[in-house]
Design a protein around this motif. Structure first.
Motif, PDB file in Angstrom:
ATOM      1  N   GLY A  69     -16.993  66.583 -33.828  1.00 32.14           N
ATOM      2  CA  GLY A  69     -16.755  67.213 -34.692  1.00 32.14           C
ATOM      3  C   GLY A  69     -16.741  66.695 -35.755  1.00 32.14           C
ATOM      4  O   GLY A  69     -17.281  67.473 -36.992  1.00 32.14           O
ATOM      5  N   LYS A  73     -19.635  67.684 -38.976  1.00 33.53           N
ATOM      6  CA  LYS A  73     -19.406  68.609 -40.003  1.00 33.53           C
ATOM      7  C   LYS A  73     -19.978  67.259 -41.436  1.00 33.53           C
ATOM      8  O   LYS A  73     -20.391  67.316 -42.123  1.00 33.53           O
ATOM      9  CB  LYS A  73     -17.524  68.775 -40.334  1.00 33.53           C
ATOM     10  CG  LYS A  73     -16.905  69.477 -39.574  1.00 33.53           C
ATOM     11  CD  LYS A  73     -17.638  70.778 -40.248  1.00 33.53           C
ATOM     12  CE  LYS A  73     -16.826  70.796 -41.321  1.00 33.53           C
ATOM     13  NZ  LYS A  73     -17.172  72.710 -41.740  1.00 33.53           N
ATOM     14  N   PHE A 225     -16.514  80.304 -39.874  1.00 31.50           N
ATOM     15  CA  PHE A 225     -17.581  79.500 -40.074  1.00 31.50           C
ATOM     16  C   PHE A 225     -18.610  80.836 -40.301  1.00 31.50           C
ATOM     17  O   PHE A 225     -18.864  81.581 -40.438  1.00 31.50           O
ATOM     18  CB  PHE A 225     -17.875  79.221 -38.513  1.00 31.50           C
ATOM     19  CG  PHE A 225     -16.492  78.059 -37.682  1.00 31.50           C
ATOM     20  CD1 PHE A 225     -16.735  76.766 -38.546  1.00 31.50           C
ATOM     21  CD2 PHE A 225     -15.966  78.806 -37.260  1.00 31.50           C
ATOM     22  CE1 PHE A 225     -15.417  76.541 -38.232  1.00 31.50           C
ATOM     23  CE2 PHE A 225     -14.811  77.968 -36.656  1.00 31.50           C
ATOM     24  CZ  PHE A 225     -15.168  76.492 -37.369  1.00 31.50           C
ATOM     25  N   ASP A 267     -23.757  73.437 -32.621  1.00 34.69           N
ATOM     26  CA  ASP A 267     -23.159  73.032 -33.452  1.00 34.69           C
ATOM     27  C   ASP A 267     -21.211  73.415 -33.584  1.00 34.69           C
ATOM     28  O   ASP A 267     -19.852  73.263 -33.168  1.00 34.69           O
ATOM     29  CB  ASP A 267     -22.899  72.408 -34.929  1.00 34.69           C
ATOM     30  CG  ASP A 267     -24.115  72.076 -34.838  1.00 34.69           C
ATOM     31  OD1 ASP A 267     -24.674  70.985 -34.525  1.00 34.69           O
ATOM     32  OD2 ASP A 267     -25.029  71.767 -35.610  1.00 34.69           O
ATOM     33  N   LEU A 271     -17.125  73.125 -32.495  1.00 29.40           N
ATOM     34  CA  LEU A 271     -15.369  73.131 -33.267  1.00 29.40           C
ATOM     35  C   LEU A 271     -14.897  74.875 -32.569  1.00 29.40           C
ATOM     36  O   LEU A 271     -13.869  74.303 -32.805  1.00 29.40           O
ATOM     37  CB  LEU A 271     -16.058  73.588 -34.682  1.00 29.40           C
ATOM     38  CG  LEU A 271     -17.221  72.764 -35.272  1.00 29.40           C
ATOM     39  CD1 LEU A 271     -17.115  73.169 -36.712  1.00 29.40           C
ATOM     40  CD2 LEU A 271     -16.216  71.429 -35.993  1.00 29.40           C
ATOM     41  N   LEU A 275     -10.609  73.690 -32.820  1.00 27.20           N
ATOM     42  CA  LEU A 275      -9.656  74.751 -33.143  1.00 27.20           C
ATOM     43  C   LEU A 275      -8.397  75.273 -32.817  1.00 27.20           C
ATOM     44  O   LEU A 275      -7.759  75.104 -33.102  1.00 27.20           O
ATOM     45  CB  LEU A 275     -10.231  75.874 -34.304  1.00 27.20           C
ATOM     46  CG  LEU A 275      -9.639  76.327 -35.676  1.00 27.20           C
ATOM     47  CD1 LEU A 275     -10.954  77.161 -36.224  1.00 27.20           C
ATOM     48  CD2 LEU A 275      -8.740  77.515 -35.090  1.00 27.20           C
ATOM     49  N   ARG A 326     -14.483  68.624 -44.424  1.00 23.90           N
ATOM     50  CA  ARG A 326     -14.046  68.777 -43.108  1.00 23.90           C
ATOM     51  C   ARG A 326     -13.436  70.213 -42.484  1.00 23.90           C
ATOM     52  O   ARG A 326     -13.880  70.686 -41.479  1.00 23.90           O
ATOM     53  CB  ARG A 326     -13.972  67.806 -42.363  1.00 23.90           C
ATOM     54  CG  ARG A 326     -14.931  66.557 -42.979  1.00 23.90           C
ATOM     55  CD  ARG A 326     -14.510  64.697 -41.244  1.00 23.90           C
ATOM     56  NE  ARG A 326     -14.920  63.753 -42.326  1.00 23.90           N
ATOM     57  CZ  ARG A 326     -14.526  63.021 -41.443  1.00 23.90           C
ATOM     58  NH1 ARG A 326     -13.583  63.461 -41.008  1.00 23.90           N
ATOM     59  NH2 ARG A 326     -14.279  62.236 -42.513  1.00 23.90           N
ATOM     60  N   ILE A 328     -11.417  72.368 -40.561  1.00 21.07           N
ATOM     61  CA  ILE A 328     -11.405  73.758 -40.069  1.00 21.07           C
ATOM     62  C   ILE A 328     -10.528  74.521 -39.995  1.00 21.07           C
ATOM     63  O   ILE A 328     -10.804  75.375 -39.406  1.00 21.07           O
ATOM     64  CB  ILE A 328     -12.207  73.737 -38.559  1.00 21.07           C
ATOM     65  CG1 ILE A 328     -11.302  72.982 -38.054  1.00 21.07           C
ATOM     66  CG2 ILE A 328     -13.603  72.494 -38.510  1.00 21.07           C
ATOM     67  CD1 ILE A 328     -11.412  72.665 -36.682  1.00 21.07           C
ATOM     68  N   CYS A 330      -7.287  74.225 -38.796  1.00 27.60           N
ATOM     69  CA  CYS A 330      -6.416  75.164 -37.681  1.00 27.60           C
ATOM     70  C   CYS A 330      -4.840  74.545 -37.937  1.00 27.60           C
ATOM     71  O   CYS A 330      -4.006  75.530 -37.161  1.00 27.60           O
ATOM     72  CB  CYS A 330      -6.327  74.373 -36.622  1.00 27.60           C
ATOM     73  SG  CYS A 330      -5.911  72.146 -37.366  1.00 27.60           S
ATOM     74  N   VAL A 391     -10.729  67.394 -36.946  1.00 25.16           N
ATOM     75  CA  VAL A 391     -12.397  66.105 -37.557  1.00 25.16           C
ATOM     76  C   VAL A 391     -11.904  65.187 -37.851  1.00 25.16           C
ATOM     77  O   VAL A 391     -12.972  64.686 -38.664  1.00 25.16           O
ATOM     78  CB  VAL A 391     -13.124  67.547 -37.577  1.00 25.16           C
ATOM     79  CG1 VAL A 391     -13.757  68.768 -37.246  1.00 25.16           C
ATOM     80  CG2 VAL A 391     -12.046  68.328 -39.339  1.00 25.16           C
TER      81      VAL A 391
END
Length: 489
Positions: A69, A73, A225, A267, A271, A275, A326, A328, A330, A391
């Motif tokens: 991950g 990123k 995303f 990719d 992720l 997440l 980077r 995501i 979460c 990440v």
């Protein structure tokens, strides 16, 4: 976004063009620290997530996934311009339209213009950190457009605005009885006999929102995303309200930061594994929605993607600070942060809350601003956030880096801050051995005069901030240098 605690009430804050500067973190946190119900709710929510994560062991390849991950990123950010151009081509070919917003003001103008062009006086909106960042709710309200928040936490926060029972920021962390009372007083259609059972509260919210979904002509969403190779927008959520926004309205507007792009579906696969487990301890997200452009006879007739910079390009230029991009979304760092657990989201401002907000907000909005400059210091640097980040963002490293930038930004002010004056004085004193030894002798005598029972309980002036929460031991009667000189004869 799944598992992410809500931020400040939607549309709140003076950072969105109202002309009122937000307060520094320490000032903004006072109300939260005094709210015992909020602190109890925050503690319970964080403990529940930590318990779920510890109950379900991480998969054997978890560290490999984290490294993958991070690599995805980082590689994407280094070629961000190319991936964004590919995304724009794919969205356009699929029948959508891409709008580029350099800052929050431009993004607000774009979305407001699209809503007006659709002839709508009301929009339904899913949970979105980026729309909160740009202050979209306030802009739409000023344009005469009613915003219907569809996330449960956001709905509770909206109903809690100006409510005498407590601040809106505390509403999502309230217990069931408090939410039930709020619904009975302020939710249209909620009966007085409403139970505080979670299922009953959810059903009351569902019935209230159903009419809004059925009558909406325009919907606004965020995005977790953006897949560049196909122009696909991906939204993760735990309630399903976002999915309702995607299917019924005629016009769909999605707002996303430029850092949300990923090159390929391969990719994205990495992720999507990271997440949900980092967010709530679950192996997968309850609702994963994806849409690409428009399809005749199915879903919205118009799709608009607003790509927001708003300081991200500036953050990208910082070799250390760019790691924050980077993220995501979460919220894993929030659930382990001792500072966030006591203050909640509101003191961090409109961008992001918790440790990630402490490193992202100053970069997007500028360390020269007082409120943003205070955020890198709103941390114990315990490192728990870095340990859980899926990440591998080294948040403590970025915090220290930003603290240095804050100090550097103040170095050339016409009137230096008291802290800078003190540090310059210390630097001058410690640059020459005789000055240092003389200051040490005088300081030791002065400190011992102030001590009582071997402790210094109150320092004067600005130094008193240090002793407000702790005592200092009195220095010994003889300094180490004096003892060493005497020992050597």
């Amino acid at each position: 976004m799944t598992g992410a605690p809500p931020g400040p009430p939607a549309g709140a804050g003076g950072a969105h063009g109202t002309g009122t500067a937000p307060p520094k973190f320490a000032v903004a946190a006072r109300a939260a620290l005094a709210d015992t119900a909020l602190r109890r709710g925050l503690r319970g929510a964080a403990a529940a997530v930590r318990e779920r994560r510890s109950a379900d062991p991480e998969p054997a390849d978890w560290e490999d996934l984290r490294e993958a991950g991070r690599a995805v990123k980082d590689a994407t950010l280094l070629a961000l311009d190319a991936h964004l151009e590919e995304l724009e081509r794919a969205v356009t070919e699929a029948g959508g339209r891409v709008h580029w917003a350099a800052d929050a003001a431009e993004a607000r103008r774009i979305v407001t213009g699209l809503v007006r062009a659709a002839g709508a006086s009301e929009v339904v909106k899913s949970t979105s950190a980026v729309t909160r960042e740009i202050g979209l709710n306030g802009a739409l309200a000023r344009a005469g457009v009613t915003v219907r928040e569809t996330g449960f936490a956001e709905l509770v926060a909206r109903l809690g605005e100006d409510d005498p029972a407590g601040p809106a920021s505390a509403a999502p962390y309230s217990d069931r009885a408090r939410i039930r009372e709020l619904f009975v007083r302020r939710l249209p259609g909620a009966a007085g006999g409403l139970s505080d059972d979670p299922a009953a509260l959810a059903e009351a919210a569902r019935l209230h929102l159903r009419e809004r979904f059925l009558g909406a002509r325009v919907a606004v969403t965020g995005a977790n995303f953006l897949v560049a190779e196909t122009g696909t927008v991906v939204l993760l959520e735990s309630e399903g309200n976002g999915r309702m926004c995607l299917t019924l309205p005629d016009t769909l507007i999605s707002v996303a930061g430029i850092e949300k792009v990923v090159p390929t579906w391969a990719d994205l696969e990495v992720l999507l594994q990271l997440l949900p487990r980092s967010s709530s301890g679950a192996p997968m997200t309850p609702y994963v929605s994806s849409w690409t452009g428009v399809t005749p006879g199915d879903g919205p007739r118009e799709f608009h993607l607003v790509l927001l910079d708003n300081g991200r390009t500036k953050a990208l230029a910082d070799e250390v600070g760019r790691a924050a991009l980077r993220c995501i979304g979460c919220s894993a760092c929030l659930n382990v942060c001792p500072v966030y657990e006591r203050t909640g989201p509101a003191p961090y401002g409109p961008v992001r809350a918790g440790p990630i907000g402490a490193i992202l907000t100053p970069q997007l909005r500028g360390v020269e601003r007082a409120a943003e400059a205070s955020l890198p210091f709103a941390s114990t640097l315990c490192g728990a956030c870095a340990d859980v980040c899926p990440v591998k963002i080294d948040i403590p490293e970025v915090l220290v880096h930003l603290r240095g930038r804050v100090v550097e930004s103040r170095r050339h002010r016409p009137v230096p801050t008291p802290e800078l004056v003190l540090m310059r004085g210390l630097a001058w004193t410690m640059a020459e051995p005789r000055r240092y030894e003389a200051a040490l002798r005088r300081g030791t005598r002065w400190a011992r005069l102030m001590s009582r029972g071997g402790r210094i309980r109150r320092l004067p002036g600005l130094l008193g901030k240090w002793t407000e929460a702790r005592d200092l031991p009195a220095p010994p009667p003889e300094t180490f240098r004096a003892w060493w000189a005497r020992r050597r004869g």
